[in-house]
Structure formats: structure tokens, C-alpha cells
Design a protein around this motif. Structure first.
Motif, PDB file in Angstrom:
ATOM      1  N   PHE A  38       0.817  -1.202   0.000  1.00 38.62           N
ATOM      2  CA  PHE A  38       0.000   0.000   0.000  1.00 38.62           C
ATOM      3  C   PHE A  38       0.860   1.264   0.000  1.00 38.62           C
ATOM      4  N   VAL A  39       1.975   1.237   0.717  1.00 39.46           N
ATOM      5  CA  VAL A  39       2.898   2.369   0.692  1.00 39.46           C
ATOM      6  C   VAL A  39       3.485   2.533  -0.702  1.00 39.46           C
ATOM      7  N   ARG A  40       3.796   1.410  -1.346  1.00 41.75           N
ATOM      8  CA  ARG A  40       4.328   1.472  -2.711  1.00 41.75           C
ATOM      9  C   ARG A  40       3.310   2.106  -3.666  1.00 41.75           C
ATOM     10  N   VAL A  41       2.036   1.781  -3.480  1.00 40.58           N
ATOM     11  CA  VAL A  41       0.988   2.375  -4.310  1.00 40.58           C
ATOM     12  C   VAL A  41       0.967   3.890  -4.136  1.00 40.58           C
ATOM     13  N   ALA A  42       1.030   4.357  -2.880  1.00 41.40           N
ATOM     14  CA  ALA A  42       1.009   5.803  -2.619  1.00 41.40           C
ATOM     15  C   ALA A  42       2.201   6.486  -3.279  1.00 41.40           C
TER      16      ALA A  42
END
Length: 372
Positions: free
Chosen positions: A268-272
Motif C-alpha cells: 500500500f505504501v508502494r501504491v502511494a
């Protein structure tokens, strides 16, 4: 201080540059006191002598130019600037106390505050100032003003904390050992707990000597009133023949830490991060839904926070979902955090390598049971 004054007098200095933690302090850049003359007194401490120095305007301008080359803001404060920021024109005690020992009015003066930038950038400021100093034909002394821990014992200016003594002893030992690099390995929590005011000006002074051999001598340390006072002499001994630069080492450390952090970041951090990078760079890094946990396709609120060098750079969140899926909620809030947080200017593309992201998933509230 008397021994140090004797050494400085023997050098017959033309100019003194002094960094004070009690001068004008800005979050993101350095302020240099402008004008033609600087003056002040210590009347509020019961010492009624007055001092006045001519400003070395040529050196101040050279320092400002070198700092701006590092893309760090630098402002030479005019009378209008002082009035606009609500600052006094009189020199602060962080300048006057050391100069009352170390410099008479025959020298010229360049007086600065410090910044609240990260340690590396604080050191980088010193490197830029050092370039201006080393290029100048003048004989220049540089002084880092400030105290060490303010919490050494009960009744000190800050509430007693045993970590204050730990900080002072550790820092003085590192200076005694001439281990400049290890100063940047100090635990930031330890530095904070010490309630000090001189660490950042010391980092600037260390930067002045970047790439130079220096004889470092601890002349004294004491803490009779619960505040640590250290006096240390730094004497240049020529450029480092190995051409090594601590600034380069510190930059490599930061880059490696960022690479490691990104290698370990959650989906999810990678998506952001990728969402913000794609938007600002005009790219389209593929985000494969199969790589994401099942809850990515469920609706949920999301908070996306962005930090730069440990300082908040933007944060936007939704308690309840506004998008069909948590994945879309992250993307939407990541762009908002980067570009539309009203507390900050929009993130620029050149900042992207320094940004660190976090994502929090907000579950719907559940009704609590009443007492029977």
C-alpha cells in the motif's frame, strides 16, 4: 575561554563568523544579520557593557552566494525584514557572550542564526560557509555558539533527565577522539532528551572543516548550574590529502537508507509513492492488482502521510471511504497529500527521491455495547 582568546588574538583576525542558536532561526534556511554595523549589550543579565562591530558585508554576501548554490534559502536580514518577522535588531546573547571573551571591536563580524533543517543539511550549510571562508584572503575565525544539555540536575532550566549527562559525555568524548563522522550516528532521541541548544551550530562548524584536516582540542567542560558548557578549539591543518569529504559519505548513507526503506515498503505504501511519482513525472508505473492484499478492493478510509528528512511534508486522510476501493482511496489521498495539503507548498518533482510515505487503513466504526 581565556586560553582560546589568546590563540585567536595571536592570529590577528580580520573577521569573525559566529553561528548563534539564539539568533534568527528559520525552519528551512539560514538568516544572516545584515546592515553595516551590529551592536548589543547584556543589560538584562546585569552586565551593562555595550559592544558594536562593523559587518563584513563582502564575506556575508559571499557566504550567501555559496549557500544558495546548495539550494538552501539564505536571507541577509534588512531592517524591514527584522520588522516583518518581529525580530530585534540587537545582537543576542548567543553572539555577545562568546565574543565578550574572544573578540574586540577591531574585527569585522558576520553573525548568523541556525536552521531547523535535518542534520545533513545543517552540515551542508557549514560546507558552503567554509567555501566562502577558505576562498577569502582575510584571516577569519569561525565560532559555533551554544550550550550542551540543559537538564543535568534538578533545578536546571529544563526538567532533570539522566540522558542529558549521557549526551554531553558522549559528544565531548567524540570530539576528544576527533571522530567527526560518529557525531552523525548519535541517537536523535538522545539529542532531543538532552534539551541542548548548541548541537546544530556545531554541525555547521564541522561543515566548515569538511575536506580539511583539523586539530581538535577539548579545552574544558563543566556543568555547575545544570547546563553543560564545552569549549573546544578547531585549528585547520591543511586540506585532507585523501580528498575525502564527510558530506559525500553522509549523502551516500542517506541514499542507501532510502533504498533499503523502499525495498521494505508495504504494497500500500508502494501504491502511494508510485501514484505521486507517476503524477509528477508523467510516467505510468504499472501497479498489478494481484500483488495487493484482498482488502485493496474493499472500500475503506485511508490516511496518506508524506515526510521529508523526518519532517511532515503533507498528510490527507478520510475516515470514511469516498472511493469504490481502498486502492483508489490511497491513490486519491496520496495526490491530495502531495499537492493539496493547505499547510504546505505542493511537492515538486525534484523532492521525490527524499520523500517517505506511510498509509493507514481506517476501518468503519463499530457500535459499542451498553452496560446491562
Amino acid at each position: 575561554m581565556e586560553r582560546l582568546a589568546e590563540r585567536l588574538a595571536a592570529l590577528k583576525l580580520d573577521t569573525v563568523v559566529i553561528f548563534s542558536p539564539h539568533g534568527p532561526v528559520f525552519q528551512d534556511g539560514l538568516a544572516i544579520r545584515g546592515g553595516t554595523r551590529l551592536k548589543g549589550d547584556l543589560a538584562r543579565f546585569g552586565y551593562f557593557r555595550k559592544w558594536e562591530w562593523e559587518v563584513d558585508q563582502e564575506l556575508a554576501a559571499a557566504i550567501s552566494r555559496e549557500i544558495k548554490k546548495e539550494k538552501i534559502p539564505c536571507l541577509q536580514l534588512t531592517a524591514e525584514d527584522l520588522a516583518g518577522y518581529g525580530l530585534g535588531a540587537e545582537l543576542d546573547h548567543g553572539v555577545l557572550v562568546p565574543l565578550s571573551f574572544l573578540a574586540d571591536d577591531s574585527v569585522k563580524l558576520v553573525a548568523t542564526g541556525m536552521t531547523l533543517l535535518p542534520w545533513l543539511e545543517q552540515y551542508q550549510l557549514g560546507v558552503a560557509i567554509g567555501r566562502a571562508v577558505h576562498k577569502s584572503p582575510r584571516r577569519i575565525g569561525v565560532i559555533a555558539s551554544g550550550d550542551l544539555s540543559h537538564c543535568l540536575k534538578p533545578g536546571a532550566p529544563a526538567p532533570y533527565d539522566p540522558r542529558g549527562k549521557e549526551f554531553d559525555e558522549t559528544l565531548m568524548a567524540l570530539l576528544q577522539a576527533k571522530n567527526r563522522a560518529a557525531i552523525f550516528d548519535l541517537d536523535p532521541v538522545l539529542v532531543e532528551k538532552a534539551a541542548e541548544c548548541g548541537f546544530r551550530t556545531l554541525l555547521m562548524l564541522l561543515g566548515v572543516f569538511d575536506g580539511w584536516q583539523a586539530e581538535i582540542e577539548v579545552l574544558s567542560y563543566e556543568g555547575p548550574f545544570g547546563v553543560g558548557y564545552g569549549v573546544v578549539s578547531f585549528a585547520p591543518r591543511g586540506e585532507d590529502e585523501s580528498k575525502s569529504s564527510l558530506l559525500t559519505v553522509l549523502r551516500h548513507r542517506r541514499e542507501e537508507a532510502l533504498r533499503n526503506r523502499r525495498a521494505a515498503e508495504s504494497p500500500f505504501v508502494r501504491v502511494a509513492r508510485q501514484t505521486v511519482e507517476n503524477y509528477l513525472l508523467g510516467t505510468e508505473t504499472a501497479i498489478v492488482p494481484g500483488d495487493l492484499p484482498p482488502e485493496a478492493q474493499e472500500p475503506a478510509g485511508a490516511f496518506v502521510s508524506i515526510k521529508k528528512h523526518g519532517q511532515l511534508r503533507g498528510c490527507i486522510g478520510t475516515v470514511f471511504p469516498t472511493q469504490p476501493t481502498f486502492l483508489e482511496e490511497i491513490r486519491h489521498n496520496a495526490i491530495s497529500a502531495a499537492l493539496h495539503d493547505p499547510r504546505f507548498e505542493p511537492v515538486q518533482a525534484e523532492e521525490l527521491p527524499d520523500l517517505v510515505y506511510s498509509v493507514d487503513r481506517i476501518l468503519p466504526p463499530r457500535a459499542g455495547g451498553g452496560a446491562g
